[in-house]
Design a protein around this motif. Structure first.
Motif, PDB file in Angstrom:
ATOM      1  N   VAL A  59      28.388  44.111  34.086  1.00  0.00           N
ATOM      2  CA  VAL A  59      29.335  43.007  34.073  1.00  0.00           C
ATOM      3  C   VAL A  59      28.644  41.731  34.520  1.00  0.00           C
ATOM      4  O   VAL A  59      27.606  41.761  35.189  1.00  0.00           O
ATOM      5  N   VAL A  60      29.252  40.612  34.137  1.00  0.00           N
ATOM      6  CA  VAL A  60      28.743  39.293  34.514  1.00  0.00           C
ATOM      7  C   VAL A  60      29.838  38.554  35.256  1.00  0.00           C
ATOM      8  O   VAL A  60      30.996  38.520  34.820  1.00  0.00           O
ATOM      9  N   GLN A  61      29.469  37.973  36.383  1.00  0.00           N
ATOM     10  CA  GLN A  61      30.383  37.137  37.161  1.00  0.00           C
ATOM     11  C   GLN A  61      29.606  35.934  37.670  1.00  0.00           C
ATOM     12  O   GLN A  61      28.620  36.099  38.414  1.00  0.00           O
ATOM     13  N   ALA A  62      30.034  34.749  37.268  1.00  0.00           N
ATOM     14  CA  ALA A  62      29.370  33.508  37.689  1.00  0.00           C
ATOM     15  C   ALA A  62      27.860  33.592  37.469  1.00  0.00           C
ATOM     16  O   ALA A  62      27.068  33.270  38.352  1.00  0.00           O
ATOM     17  N   LYS A  63      27.471  34.075  36.291  1.00  0.00           N
ATOM     18  CA  LYS A  63      26.081  34.191  35.843  1.00  0.00           C
ATOM     19  C   LYS A  63      25.285  35.264  36.594  1.00  0.00           C
ATOM     20  O   LYS A  63      24.080  35.426  36.351  1.00  0.00           O
ATOM     21  N   LYS A  64      25.926  36.010  37.478  1.00  0.00           N
ATOM     22  CA  LYS A  64      25.271  37.129  38.151  1.00  0.00           C
ATOM     23  C   LYS A  64      25.597  38.420  37.397  1.00  0.00           C
ATOM     24  O   LYS A  64      26.718  38.611  36.934  1.00  0.00           O
ATOM     25  N   ILE A  65      24.604  39.295  37.302  1.00  0.00           N
ATOM     26  CA  ILE A  65      24.754  40.547  36.567  1.00  0.00           C
ATOM     27  C   ILE A  65      24.839  41.708  37.551  1.00  0.00           C
ATOM     28  O   ILE A  65      24.051  41.799  38.498  1.00  0.00           O
ATOM     29  N   ASP A  84      36.149  34.949  37.460  1.00  0.00           N
ATOM     30  CA  ASP A  84      36.344  35.840  36.323  1.00  0.00           C
ATOM     31  C   ASP A  84      35.150  36.780  36.146  1.00  0.00           C
ATOM     32  O   ASP A  84      33.999  36.408  36.416  1.00  0.00           O
ATOM     33  N   VAL A  85      35.456  37.974  35.653  1.00  0.00           N
ATOM     34  CA  VAL A  85      34.430  38.982  35.384  1.00  0.00           C
ATOM     35  C   VAL A  85      34.531  39.374  33.915  1.00  0.00           C
ATOM     36  O   VAL A  85      35.630  39.464  33.364  1.00  0.00           O
ATOM     37  N   GLY A 105      40.670  38.083  34.846  1.00  0.00           N
ATOM     38  CA  GLY A 105      40.848  36.703  35.296  1.00  0.00           C
ATOM     39  C   GLY A 105      41.189  35.786  34.137  1.00  0.00           C
ATOM     40  O   GLY A 105      40.900  36.087  32.978  1.00  0.00           O
ATOM     41  N   ARG A 106      41.818  34.663  34.463  1.00  0.00           N
ATOM     42  CA  ARG A 106      42.199  33.689  33.418  1.00  0.00           C
ATOM     43  C   ARG A 106      41.859  32.267  33.868  1.00  0.00           C
ATOM     44  O   ARG A 106      42.659  31.351  33.770  1.00  0.00           O
ATOM     45  N   GLN A 107      40.624  32.128  34.376  1.00  0.00           N
ATOM     46  CA  GLN A 107      40.145  30.810  34.791  1.00  0.00           C
ATOM     47  C   GLN A 107      39.155  30.212  33.795  1.00  0.00           C
ATOM     48  O   GLN A 107      39.106  28.993  33.621  1.00  0.00           O
ATOM     49  N   SER A 200      42.725  41.024  31.626  1.00  0.00           N
ATOM     50  CA  SER A 200      43.669  41.387  32.684  1.00  0.00           C
ATOM     51  C   SER A 200      43.750  40.287  33.722  1.00  0.00           C
ATOM     52  O   SER A 200      42.770  39.550  33.952  1.00  0.00           O
ATOM     53  N   PHE A 201      44.919  40.131  34.329  1.00  0.00           N
ATOM     54  CA  PHE A 201      45.065  39.173  35.424  1.00  0.00           C
ATOM     55  C   PHE A 201      46.237  39.612  36.286  1.00  0.00           C
ATOM     56  O   PHE A 201      47.130  40.348  35.854  1.00  0.00           O
ATOM     57  N   VAL A 202      46.209  39.157  37.522  1.00  0.00           N
ATOM     58  CA  VAL A 202      47.288  39.462  38.466  1.00  0.00           C
ATOM     59  C   VAL A 202      48.163  38.232  38.625  1.00  0.00           C
ATOM     60  O   VAL A 202      47.672  37.125  38.878  1.00  0.00           O
ATOM     61  N   HIS A 203      49.453  38.418  38.449  1.00  0.00           N
ATOM     62  CA  HIS A 203      50.403  37.311  38.515  1.00  0.00           C
ATOM     63  C   HIS A 203      51.178  37.392  39.840  1.00  0.00           C
ATOM     64  O   HIS A 203      51.599  38.466  40.247  1.00  0.00           O
TER      65      HIS A 203
END
Length: 203
Positions: A59-65, A84-85, A105-107, A200-203
């Motif tokens: 997975v990638v998150q903020a350019k980190k793997i 976001d992931v 995430g939905r950012q 997916s996201f949490v509301h």
């Protein structure tokens, strides 16, 4: 007879894999969990079955793997915050190339896969479905509620849907597209390509 049984089993596996989805869930400790199966039924494939096909997926998150830690019915990633992931993985079943893409995430507001679901703005309930960076009209999007109920939406001419989120909890969006497009992947030939994308996201 044996050849016919083998062919039937192979076809069954292919259709089952195409019906499945890959999805991400965020844990309370900011880790990310990846599952493969039927979300509405909470059917999760295991390491004895199809899940093992995703054991190398990162997975990638903020350019980190991040690489996965393998669990019986899911993969765990040591993501660190609420950014976001995303995860993408391709494999061949039968004569089809299956391209899975999952986001949590939905950012993030830019498209990053061939078939993508992008929020109109951060934390919006309006989403645009894009195929090859262009709005995809008349595609069916399935939305799962926190109670695993589902409702189907169809994208408008701009590729958009606006969903209802009446309950607190996790929502899951899924869209799929099939192409009669042949090619090769990892030196294996395929006759069709099947895209499955979730958000997916949490509301």
């Amino acid at each position: 007879m044996k050849k016919m049984i083998a062919l039937t089993m192979g076809l069954s596996m292919s259709l089952s894999a195409q019906a499945h989805m890959l999805w991400l869930e965020r844990g309370p400790n900011a880790q990310t969990y990846a599952f493969f199966g039927e979300y509405s039924e909470q059917l999760k494939e295991t390491q004895e079955g199809a899940l093992k096909s995703f054991n190398q997926a990162k997975v990638v998150q903020a350019k980190k793997i991040f690489s996965p830690q393998l669990q019986q019915d899911h993969l765990v990633y040591a993501t660190q915050d609420q950014a976001d992931v995303k995860l993408s993985h391709e494999l061949i079943y039968g004569e089809s190339l299956l391209s899975y893409y999952a986001k949590a995430g939905r950012q993030h507001l830019k498209t990053e896969s061939a078939l993508d679901i992008v929020p109109a703005q951060r934390n919006s309930n309006t989403f645009t479905v894009l195929y090859q960076d262009k709005p995809a009209a008349d595609l069916e999007v399935t939305v799962f509620s926190p109670q695993y109920w589902l409702k189907k939406y169809t994208t408008n001419s701009q590729g958009q849907i606006t969903i209802a989120t009446p309950w607190k909890g996790q929502y899951m969006l899924e869209v799929a597209k099939e192409l009669d497009q042949a090619g090769t992947f990892n030196q294996q030939a395929y006759k069709k390509q099947y895209f499955v994308t979730t958000l997916s996201f949490v509301h």
